[in-house]
Design an enzyme around this catalytic site. Structure first.
Site, PDB file in Angstrom:
ATOM      1  N   ASP A   1      31.794  43.626  89.101  1.00 37.97           N
ATOM      2  CA  ASP A   1      32.961  43.707  89.973  1.00 37.97           C
ATOM      3  C   ASP A   1      33.907  44.836  89.564  1.00 37.97           C
ATOM      4  O   ASP A   1      33.737  45.445  88.505  1.00 37.97           O
ATOM      5  CB  ASP A   1      33.712  42.358  89.996  1.00 37.97           C
ATOM      6  CG  ASP A   1      33.966  41.795  88.599  1.00 37.97           C
ATOM      7  OD1 ASP A   1      33.692  42.493  87.613  1.00 37.97           O
ATOM      8  OD2 ASP A   1      34.450  40.657  88.505  1.00 37.97           O
TER       9      ASP A   1
ATOM     10  N   GLU B   1      35.842  33.877  93.802  1.00 35.57           N
ATOM     11  CA  GLU B   1      36.882  32.883  93.578  1.00 35.57           C
ATOM     12  C   GLU B   1      36.462  31.536  94.184  1.00 35.57           C
ATOM     13  O   GLU B   1      35.533  31.484  95.009  1.00 35.57           O
ATOM     14  CB  GLU B   1      38.187  33.368  94.227  1.00 35.57           C
ATOM     15  CG  GLU B   1      38.703  34.705  93.677  1.00 35.57           C
ATOM     16  CD  GLU B   1      39.343  34.601  92.290  1.00 35.57           C
ATOM     17  OE1 GLU B   1      38.876  33.808  91.448  1.00 35.57           O
ATOM     18  OE2 GLU B   1      40.315  35.339  92.049  1.00 35.57           O
TER      19      GLU B   1
HETATM   20  C1  F6R Z   1      34.752  40.384  84.885  1.00 39.52           C
HETATM   21  C2  F6R Z   1      34.309  39.140  85.516  1.00 39.52           C
HETATM   22  C3  F6R Z   1      35.101  37.890  85.361  1.00 39.52           C
HETATM   23  C4  F6R Z   1      35.281  37.479  83.897  1.00 39.52           C
HETATM   24  C5  F6R Z   1      36.067  36.192  83.792  1.00 39.52           C
HETATM   25  C6  F6R Z   1      36.346  35.810  82.342  1.00 39.52           C
HETATM   26  O1  F6R Z   1      33.855  41.415  85.212  1.00 39.52           O
HETATM   27  O2  F6R Z   1      33.307  39.149  86.143  1.00 39.52           O
HETATM   28  O3  F6R Z   1      34.457  36.868  86.084  1.00 39.52           O
HETATM   29  O4  F6R Z   1      34.033  37.330  83.295  1.00 39.52           O
HETATM   30  O5  F6R Z   1      37.296  36.325  84.442  1.00 39.52           O
HETATM   31  O6  F6R Z   1      37.188  36.752  81.775  1.00 39.52           O
HETATM   32  P1  F6R Z   1      37.466  36.756  80.206  1.00 39.52           P
HETATM   33  O7  F6R Z   1      36.186  37.027  79.538  1.00 39.52           O
HETATM   34  O8  F6R Z   1      38.443  37.905  80.005  1.00 39.52           O
HETATM   35  O9  F6R Z   1      38.032  35.435  79.869  1.00 39.52           O
END
Ligand code: F6R
Length: 247
Positions: A71, A152
């Site tokens: 993304d 989401e």
């Molecule tokens: C980012 C993504 C998001 C994150 C998720 C967890 O490319 O795809 O889905 O993996 O928001 O984020 P962290 O690892 O920062 O807690």
């Protein structure tokens, strides 16, 4: 659910990195190519450091290694220090190319958050993944609201790469990267769809951080997917492993 438990994040990161390295080594040896799906954010950071070192110090010919990120914010300039493009350039593509120049930086792909035609951008991205032979291995993190990529809650299990409105929870969780200023967090994202992600041949989700504890417990208790927790669609995938460092 296939879950591997670790006592700390260092251990799980090292383990995932070694596992992915072995996968890449085997498949590159057999067919010369490997398509790796990448996530940004805190969860895979340490794993990437380990993986870059393993791949970088190896003698592997990485000219057939392609990476596709899940993304990107929208709209955002690729040159913006907080774009996922810049994050991947700093943490993966550039250090890997420096250690092992057979990996070519243009083989690191990511949705372009400055394309004025986002629908077109998403369609082309799907085509590029298809042309590369599909994703061999996808790395995921768990969003605090259960999202995967920027899918989401409410996203369909068959969704494809598209533009999405970011929820207040996601913008709030990500504002630390924008000087704690919510106004500066982009309102939208471009993301591979859940259907796109589920086509990956193998998936690893790295689960780390106290904030994910309750959510992960909920996920563990489910045996059917729900749109309320997009990560629960992974229950439909035949080859997904969760690496958790939560007790
Ligand atoms: C980012 C993504 C998001 C994150 C998720 C967890 O490319 O795809 O889905 O993996 O928001 O984020 P962290 O690892 O920062 O807690």
């Amino acid at each position: 659910m296939n879950i591997k438990h670790f006592t700390n994040h260092d251990e799980s990161s090292a383990h995932v990195a070694q596992y992915i390295f072995d996968r890449i080594q085997t498949k590159i040896g057999e067919s010369g190519t490997f398509v790796l799906g990448l996530a940004t954010g805190a969860s895979p950071k340490l794993m990437y450091q380990n993986l870059v070192r393993l791949l970088g110090e190896s003698e592997l010919d990485l000219s057939g290694l392609h990476t596709f990120n899940l993304d990107e914010y929208y709209p955002i300039r690729q040159s913006h220090p907080n774009s996922y493009f810049q994050e991947m350039y700093r943490s993966f593509w550039k250090p890997l190319n420096e250690l092992n120049p057979t990996f070519e930086i243009p083989n690191g792909h990511i949705l372009n958050g400055e394309n004025p035609k986002p629908e077109f951008e998403c369609r082309i991205y799907e085509k590029m993944i298809e042309k590369a032979g599909g994703i061999d291995f996808q790395v995921l993190g768990l969003g605090v609201n259960g999202h995967i990529g920027f899918n989401e809650p409410g996203s369909s299990g068959t969704s494809r790469t598209r533009m999405i409105d970011l929820t207040p929870e996601t913008r709030e969780a990500n504002k630390i990267y924008f000087g704690n200023d919510l106004e500066k967090v982009p309102t939208n994202g471009l993301t591979m769809g859940i259907g796109t992600i589920l086509e990956s041949k193998e998936i690893v989700m790295i689960v780390t951080g106290e904030k994910k504890r309750d959510l992960f417990q909920k996920l563990e208790q489910r045996d059917t997917p729900t749109e309320e927790i997009p990560a629960s669609f992974l229950l439909n995938h035949p080859n997904t492993t969760f690496y958790s460092d939560l007790e």
